[in-house]
Design an enzyme around this catalytic site. Structure first.
Site, short mmCIF file in Angstrom:
data_model
loop_
_atom_site.label_atom_id
_atom_site.label_comp_id
_atom_site.label_asym_id
_atom_site.label_seq_id
_atom_site.Cartn_x
_atom_site.Cartn_y
_atom_site.Cartn_z
N HIS A 15 0.87 -1.20 0.00
CA HIS A 15 0.00 0.00 0.00
C HIS A 15 0.89 1.23 0.00
O HIS A 15 1.47 1.59 1.03
CB HIS A 15 -0.91 0.01 1.23
CG HIS A 15 -1.89 1.15 1.22
ND1 HIS A 15 -3.25 0.96 1.36
CD2 HIS A 15 -1.72 2.50 1.09
CE1 HIS A 15 -3.87 2.14 1.32
NE2 HIS A 15 -2.95 3.09 1.16
N HIS A 17 1.63 5.36 -1.69
CA HIS A 17 1.32 6.54 -2.48
C HIS A 17 2.63 7.15 -2.98
O HIS A 17 3.47 7.54 -2.16
CB HIS A 17 0.59 7.59 -1.64
CG HIS A 17 -0.70 7.09 -1.05
ND1 HIS A 17 -1.92 7.26 -1.67
CD2 HIS A 17 -0.95 6.39 0.08
CE1 HIS A 17 -2.87 6.70 -0.93
NE2 HIS A 17 -2.30 6.17 0.14
N LYS A 98 -9.18 -0.09 -6.18
CA LYS A 98 -9.23 0.52 -4.85
C LYS A 98 -10.55 1.25 -4.68
O LYS A 98 -10.94 2.05 -5.53
CB LYS A 98 -8.07 1.52 -4.71
CG LYS A 98 -8.03 2.30 -3.41
CD LYS A 98 -7.63 1.44 -2.23
CE LYS A 98 -7.80 2.15 -0.89
NZ LYS A 98 -6.72 3.08 -0.58
N HIS A 135 -10.55 1.23 1.43
CA HIS A 135 -10.38 2.22 2.50
C HIS A 135 -11.63 2.08 3.36
O HIS A 135 -12.71 2.51 2.97
CB HIS A 135 -10.24 3.63 1.94
CG HIS A 135 -9.97 4.64 3.01
ND1 HIS A 135 -8.76 5.26 3.19
CD2 HIS A 135 -10.77 5.09 4.03
CE1 HIS A 135 -8.81 6.06 4.25
NE2 HIS A 135 -10.02 5.98 4.77
N HIS A 173 -4.80 -0.58 5.63
CA HIS A 173 -4.35 0.18 6.81
C HIS A 173 -5.33 0.09 7.98
O HIS A 173 -5.92 1.09 8.39
CB HIS A 173 -4.04 1.64 6.46
CG HIS A 173 -5.02 2.32 5.52
ND1 HIS A 173 -6.38 2.33 5.74
CD2 HIS A 173 -4.83 3.01 4.38
CE1 HIS A 173 -6.97 2.99 4.77
NE2 HIS A 173 -6.04 3.41 3.94
N ASP A 246 1.38 2.58 3.59
CA ASP A 246 0.53 3.76 3.38
C ASP A 246 1.37 5.03 3.44
O ASP A 246 0.89 6.08 3.86
CB ASP A 246 -0.62 3.81 4.40
CG ASP A 246 -1.68 4.84 4.02
OD1 ASP A 246 -1.74 5.21 2.83
OD2 ASP A 246 -2.41 5.28 4.91
C1 NCD Z 1 -3.49 9.11 2.00
C2 NCD Z 1 -2.99 10.17 1.01
O1 NCD Z 1 -2.48 11.20 1.44
O2 NCD Z 1 -3.12 9.95 -0.20
N1 NCD Z 1 -3.52 9.70 3.31
C3 NCD Z 1 -3.52 9.03 4.49
O3 NCD Z 1 -3.66 9.68 5.53
N2 NCD Z 1 -3.36 7.74 4.56
C4 NCD Z 1 -4.80 8.58 1.56
C5 NCD Z 1 -5.23 7.32 2.30
O4 NCD Z 1 -4.65 6.26 2.13
O5 NCD Z 1 -6.19 7.41 3.08
ZN ZN Z 2 -3.28 5.09 1.54
#
Ligand code: NCD
Ligand code: ZN
Length: 343
Positions: A15, A17, A98, A135, A173, A246
């Site tokens: 997971h 970003h 997702k 999510h 998460h 995450d």
């Molecule tokens: C994530 C993001 O900033 O893209 N933020 C987070 O707090 N985890 C989005 C997500 O996974 O909820």
């Molecule tokens: Zn995330």
């Protein structure tokens, strides 16, 4: 005798970003340092809603020329069709889809407004065996932010699995005892990712003695009994819990703001943070399966061929890092870690 060095089959991040554009030179490298593969979240602006967009995004990630293998995901909207899912699956580059409930988190405005809207897409995913990544928070204004994950289980997740019992599903998460218990009692088709911050911290860390914007993420940190339940879940060795950082970078100004963004940037030290946490819990022997085997098994992928080695060596996580000319504060900035990856 204390262990001085730890060699693991190279771990994966299930997971992640990475964002887009000029920051990729930072984000992709930070992950590639440790992880072999990563499930790349699709919440860009605009979101990655088609196979063509996923393909283009992957090309931009691959252009960073690192060893990180990007496993792409499709962002579900109210309009995602069965055909969109079939096309994504057939592409060979999109592994999963997702689901963000609309309004749940960063860049989720185009997310799903009601589960029924995506029944057709989900039925197709169940039929072809494509994992649905969730999510898991409800978003109604009248639901307390600390109860949103539990509310999601009761009102969305249980009915969803009743309707699609064969659906492969990753509860992303997870942050609560209820989520950990849900996964433990579910079938082999249900897994969950656990972040470093939800193992290391609870809401006191976020709020006592002053608000710590760099510990603010979604789902938000919960009370200590939930942190403990997540620690127990990884300690149990249950193979359906696996590593997903995450890691979600936001520039300094977006975090330290009157309305700060959610997300912790853990990539610069992720595997070391997990190693330190597992050691403190006395479960260092459980790290390799959690980080390197369980997720691969869930996704039906082979283990990585390479290994990584962590050595017992004190080092300090930088107070800040360059973020394409801006500044970013990594998770646990300035703290001393006892494990360091050998490069
Ligand atoms: C994530 C993001 O900033 O893209 N933020 C987070 O707090 N985890 C989005 C997500 O996974 O909820
Ligand atoms: Zn995330």
């Amino acid at each position: 005798m204390t262990v001085q060095s730890l060699t693991l089959v190279q771990p994966d991040d299930w997971h992640l970003h990475l964002r887009d554009g000029s920051v990729l030179s930072r984000t992709v490298q930070d992950s590639a340092r440790q992880f072999g593969r990563a499930i790349i979240m699709p919440n860009l602006t605009p979101p990655v809603t088609t196979t063509a967009m996923a393909r283009e995004y992957k090309a931009r990630l691959d252009a960073q020329n690192t060893s990180l293998q990007a496993l792409m995901t499709l962002y579900l909207t109210d309009h995602t069709s069965a055909e969109d899912i079939r096309q994504a699956h057939a592409s060979g580059i999109v592994l999963a889809a997702k689901l963000y409930p609309a309004g749940a988190t960063t860049n989720s405005a185009a997310g799903v407004t009601a589960m029924e809207k995506v029944y057709e897409a989900i039925a197709t995913m169940e039929a072809i065996g494509m994992p649905l990544l969730l999510h898991g928070e409800i978003t109604h204004d009248n639901v307390d932010i600390f109860d949103r994950e539990k509310g999601f289980i009761d009102t969305q997740l249980i009915p969803l699995l009743d309707r699609f019992p064969g659906l492969r599903l990753v509860f992303e998460h997870i942050t609560t005892q209820q989520a950990a218990e849900f996964v433990q009692q579910a079938g082999a088709n249900v897994g969950a990712t656990i972040t470093p911050q939800h193992l290391m911290y609870n809401r006191n860390h976020l709020l006592v003695g002053g608000i710590k914007p760099h510990l603010y993420c979604l789902p938000v940190l919960k009370r200590n009994i939930h942190q403990q339940a997540l620690q127990d879940a990884v300690a149990s060795g249950n193979p359906r819990f696996f590593l997903g950082t995450d890691s979600a970078p936001h520039a300094l100004g977006a975090k330290q703001s009157a309305c700060g963004c959610a997300g912790c940037y853990s990539s610069p030290a992720a595997i070391e943070l997990y190693a330190q946490t597992f050691e403190e819990l006395g479960i260092l022997d459980k790290l390799e399966a959690f980080a390197s085997f369980n997720g691969a098994n869930f996704y039906g992928l082979p283990y990585n061929k390479k290994t990584i080695t962590l050595v017992r060596e004190d080092w300090q996580i930088p107070h800040s890092l360059d973020y394409a000319g801006d500044i970013i504060i990594p998770l646990a900035a300035g703290e001393t870690l006892r494990w360091k990856q050998k490069v």
